[in-house]
Motif scaffolding. Structure first.
Motif, PDB file in Angstrom:
ATOM      1  N   ILE A 156       0.858  -1.191   0.000  1.00  0.00           N
ATOM      2  CA  ILE A 156       0.000   0.000   0.000  1.00  0.00           C
ATOM      3  C   ILE A 156       0.892   1.238   0.000  1.00  0.00           C
ATOM      4  N   ASP A 157       0.542   2.242  -0.786  1.00  0.00           N
ATOM      5  CA  ASP A 157       1.376   3.447  -0.913  1.00  0.00           C
ATOM      6  C   ASP A 157       1.508   4.154   0.440  1.00  0.00           C
ATOM      7  N   ALA A 158       2.763   4.313   0.901  1.00  0.00           N
ATOM      8  CA  ALA A 158       3.032   4.965   2.191  1.00  0.00           C
ATOM      9  C   ALA A 158       3.315   6.455   2.042  1.00  0.00           C
ATOM     10  N   GLY A 159       3.459   6.958   0.792  1.00  0.00           N
ATOM     11  CA  GLY A 159       3.628   8.392   0.570  1.00  0.00           C
ATOM     12  C   GLY A 159       4.914   8.983   1.101  1.00  0.00           C
ATOM     13  N   HIS A 160       5.957   8.170   1.239  1.00  0.00           N
ATOM     14  CA  HIS A 160       7.217   8.644   1.823  1.00  0.00           C
ATOM     15  C   HIS A 160       8.284   8.878   0.755  1.00  0.00           C
ATOM     16  N   LEU A 162       9.246   7.602  -3.676  1.00  0.00           N
ATOM     17  CA  LEU A 162       8.778   6.901  -4.863  1.00  0.00           C
ATOM     18  C   LEU A 162       8.816   5.388  -4.604  1.00  0.00           C
ATOM     19  N   GLY A 163       7.658   4.744  -4.690  1.00  0.00           N
ATOM     20  CA  GLY A 163       7.586   3.298  -4.491  1.00  0.00           C
ATOM     21  C   GLY A 163       7.468   2.848  -3.052  1.00  0.00           C
ATOM     22  N   SER A 164       7.451   3.777  -2.104  1.00  0.00           N
ATOM     23  CA  SER A 164       7.413   3.388  -0.691  1.00  0.00           C
ATOM     24  C   SER A 164       6.074   2.741  -0.340  1.00  0.00           C
ATOM     25  N   SER A 165       6.105   1.847   0.645  1.00  0.00           N
ATOM     26  CA  SER A 165       4.918   1.051   0.952  1.00  0.00           C
ATOM     27  C   SER A 165       4.736   0.813   2.439  1.00  0.00           C
ATOM     28  N   SER A 166       3.472   0.692   2.811  1.00  0.00           N
ATOM     29  CA  SER A 166       3.106  -0.056   4.006  1.00  0.00           C
ATOM     30  C   SER A 166       2.804  -1.460   3.521  1.00  0.00           C
ATOM     31  N   LEU A 193       5.361  15.652  -6.078  1.00  0.00           N
ATOM     32  CA  LEU A 193       5.515  14.445  -6.876  1.00  0.00           C
ATOM     33  C   LEU A 193       4.640  13.281  -6.431  1.00  0.00           C
ATOM     34  N   ILE A 194       4.837  12.813  -5.193  1.00  0.00           N
ATOM     35  CA  ILE A 194       4.206  11.559  -4.794  1.00  0.00           C
ATOM     36  C   ILE A 194       2.900  11.791  -4.030  1.00  0.00           C
ATOM     37  N   LYS A 195       2.126  10.723  -3.935  1.00  0.00           N
ATOM     38  CA  LYS A 195       0.821  10.803  -3.293  1.00  0.00           C
ATOM     39  C   LYS A 195       0.962  10.903  -1.775  1.00  0.00           C
ATOM     40  N   ASP A 196      -0.110  11.371  -1.130  1.00  0.00           N
ATOM     41  CA  ASP A 196      -0.200  11.286   0.320  1.00  0.00           C
ATOM     42  C   ASP A 196      -0.336   9.810   0.708  1.00  0.00           C
ATOM     43  N   PRO A 197      -0.051   9.486   1.971  1.00  0.00           N
ATOM     44  CA  PRO A 197      -0.166   8.078   2.384  1.00  0.00           C
ATOM     45  C   PRO A 197      -1.580   7.541   2.201  1.00  0.00           C
ATOM     46  N   ASP A 198      -1.661   6.274   1.781  1.00  0.00           N
ATOM     47  CA  ASP A 198      -2.943   5.575   1.789  1.00  0.00           C
ATOM     48  C   ASP A 198      -3.146   4.960   3.169  1.00  0.00           C
ATOM     49  N   TYR A 199      -4.395   4.713   3.505  1.00  0.00           N
ATOM     50  CA  TYR A 199      -4.710   4.224   4.847  1.00  0.00           C
ATOM     51  C   TYR A 199      -5.271   2.807   4.801  1.00  0.00           C
ATOM     52  N   ILE A 200      -5.079   2.098   5.891  1.00  0.00           N
ATOM     53  CA  ILE A 200      -5.493   0.699   6.012  1.00  0.00           C
ATOM     54  C   ILE A 200      -6.513   0.612   7.146  1.00  0.00           C
ATOM     55  N   ASP A 201      -7.544  -0.200   6.971  1.00  0.00           N
ATOM     56  CA  ASP A 201      -8.628  -0.162   7.960  1.00  0.00           C
ATOM     57  C   ASP A 201      -8.702  -1.375   8.871  1.00  0.00           C
TER      58      ASP A 201
END
Length: 559
Positions: A156-160, A162-166, A193-201
């Motif tokens: 999941i995109d961590a927004g930190h 390019l390519g960073s993940s949770s 450039l990169i997205k804000d972090p995505d969240y996990i529920d």
């Protein structure tokens, strides 16, 4: 089903966590410890590399990936899962790290040979780094992949970066099922450039970072809440460039090669295209760092699926978000030297970000003493680094054995941190809808991580704990998992650093007395050479001036 914390446990580098499930050994990150963390934990792998079946990487930064080549060198034969962007960045960053390992080993070996001792082997080589890339397999954001029996993973995109993940891990052992979520490094809001972090529920166990768990970031004055639009960041940078160029100076930016450099280039493109420096017709920009140049090519060509909406709009219009006509990338040493012979003002971006090594030290040597220039910091400066000394107001510093006066303007670009602050961490944690069984707080120093574990336990009612290095827990026996101690107060980082500085000062009292005594003795030599007398006179005046300055500054700061 067990979890063991081998790194970044009450530390901020060397991320490395082992999960045992169904007879398989899963490693989440295999980072290189640095600084004090290396001194405390060492860099050897505290497990059998050949026994590891799978590695999952949250992102490419060396404190999360830097021992991957060493893992392979020691017998790892499994698979390494990461996003494609992380794999591309690892290819250049691990090779660069291998080169550094080789150079340091060569230097240490020469020193050892002169002392009649055995030479030093590098932790790994460039070749080892290149070999390690054969084990990488790319994963796509949001796609659940079945890795082995009873083991599934999703990035999941961590927004930190390019390519960073949770990373979400679904584990099954016998009749028991557990879901683990590793936060990785959680990104800041509104980064270029990169997205804000995505969240996990949903998760049973959360392993989350706490780098800035006890503080909030400074933000530009025009920021509204957590929102810092690109225009605000660009305007702050434009103002610094314009006043520096008017003075006829250079803007020198020490910058981390991967991530931060590209974010600054994004802002510079905005400044140039929108003419945010109205009195300047041309803004020459030089990126002087071989690793930065390679990373910039990755960012420029591998953005689909990783970029934010603002960047995507530019790409769809055929605009590259980080490249522009006045940008010049430099890899050749002679071209780097030529920059410091330029008479026209320019922006120089160079690594390392904390000014501890690399070409930035040469640019500082040629610009710190110039009152018309500006040194602009864009990232965290750790205590004891050259960058921290300059940012904290040192009147002069030593670079390559030469004392350089600091006469330039020194400033800081706010709101550009790659890490979420306390507000961002709490927001990420509050996204979970189902009650979490336990939170393990990692990637924070020995004051911050335990405090943040206590904070989220106290304020959110969660069971939390900040593990220490080598602690191992059975995830099927929740009742045995430790809980955070109640810590309503914590030593703030700047207070801790002040206490450490005072201890250092105490230890140097005798040294100061000895230096003064040697100066007095040397000054009374009956036949002192002119050259030696001039050097001694200058040194005495500098020391006296520094003491006078400190006396005045201490008086004002203490009020």
């Amino acid at each position: 089903m067990h979890i063991t914390f081998f790194g970044a446990a009450q530390q901020v580098t060397g991320s490395c966590t082992l999960v045992e499930c169904n007879g398989k050994y899963l490693l989440v990150d295999c980072g290189l410890p640095q600084g004090n963390d290396e001194k405390e934990a060492g860099i050897e792998l505290p497990f059998d590399a050949a026994a590891i079946d799978y590695v999952f990487l949250t992102h490419a930064h060396i404190d999360h990936t830097g021992r991957i080549p060493y893992l392979v060198r020691n017998g790892f034969k499994g698979k390494i899962f990461a996003t494609s962007a992380t794999a591309e960045l690892c290819e250049i960053m691990l090779a660069d790290s291998g080169h550094i390992q080789e150079m340091e080993a060569e230097w240490k070996s020469r020193k050892a040979t002169r002392a009649g001792k055995k030479g030093v082997e590098p932790l790994y080589t460039v070749e080892d780094a290149q070999k390690s890339m054969r084990f990488f397999e790319s994963c796509v954001y949001e796609e659940i992949c079945e890795i082995d029996e009873g083991i599934k993973v999703r990035f999941i995109d961590a927004g930190h970066l390019l390519g960073s993940s949770s990373i979400e891990l679904w584990l099954k052992e016998g009749k028991e099922r557990r879901k683990l979520v590793f936060s990785g490094d959680i990104g800041n809001f509104d980064q270029p450039l990169i997205k804000d972090p995505d969240y996990i529920d949903e998760a049973d166990f959360v392993i989350m970072e706490s780098t800035y768990g006890n503080r909030t970031h400074k933000k530009p004055e025009q920021a509204v809440g957590n929102s810092i639009p690109t225009a605000v960041r660009a305007a702050e940078l434009a103002e610094i460039i314009e006043r520096t160029f008017k003075r006829g100076g250079n803007v020198v930016i020490p910058s981390f090669a991967v991530g931060r450099t590209q974010e600054i280039l994004y802002l510079l493109r905005v400044i140039i295209e929108k003419k945010l420096c109205p009195t300047i017709t041309d803004i020459p920009v030089f990126v002087d760092s071989p690793l930065s140049v390679k990373a910039t090519h990755v960012f420029a060509g591998n953005l689909f699926g990783y970029m934010d909406e603002e960047t995507m709009e530019l790409v769809n219009k055929g605009i590259n978000p980080i490249l522009f006509p006045s940008l010049v990338t430099i890899t050749d040493v002679e071209d780097s030297k030529a920059l410091n012979r330029r008479r026209e003002s320019c922006v120089i971006i160079s690594s390392s970000g904390m000014c501890e090594a690399g070409r930035i030290k040469h640019h500082l040597k040629h610009n710190l003493w110039r009152s018309e220039s500006t040194v602009l910091f864009s990232g965290y400066q750790a205590g004891g680094t050259l960058g921290r000394s300059i940012l904290d107001g040192a009147r002069h510093v030593t670079i390559f054995g030469e004392q350089i006066d600091v006469r330039c303007e020194v400033c800081e670009l706010h709101g550009i941190s790659g890490h979420a602050d306390q507000e961002g961490l709490v927001k990420w944690l509050k996204s979970f809808k189902k009650e979490i069984r336990h939170v393990f707080v990692v990637h924070g120093d020995k004051e911050v991580a335990p405090w943040f574990a206590s904070f989220i336990s106290r304020t959110m009612g969660l069971k939390a704990y900040a593990p220490k290095v080598m602690e191992r827990f059975d995830l099927l026996k929740e009742q045995t998992l430790p809980l955070a101690h109640d810590m309503k107060d914590t030593v703030l980082p700047y207070i801790r650093e002040l206490e450490e500085a005072l201890e250092s000062l105490k230890s140097q009292e005798d040294t100061l007395r000895a230096v003064v005594q040697r100066m007095e003795t040397a000054g009374k030599e009956p036949h002192l050479e002119e050259k030696k007398a001039v050097r001694l006179t200058n040194a005495i005046y500098r020391l006296a001036s520094d003491l006078e300055y400190l006396k005045t500054k201490w008086g004002s700061d203490a009020d």
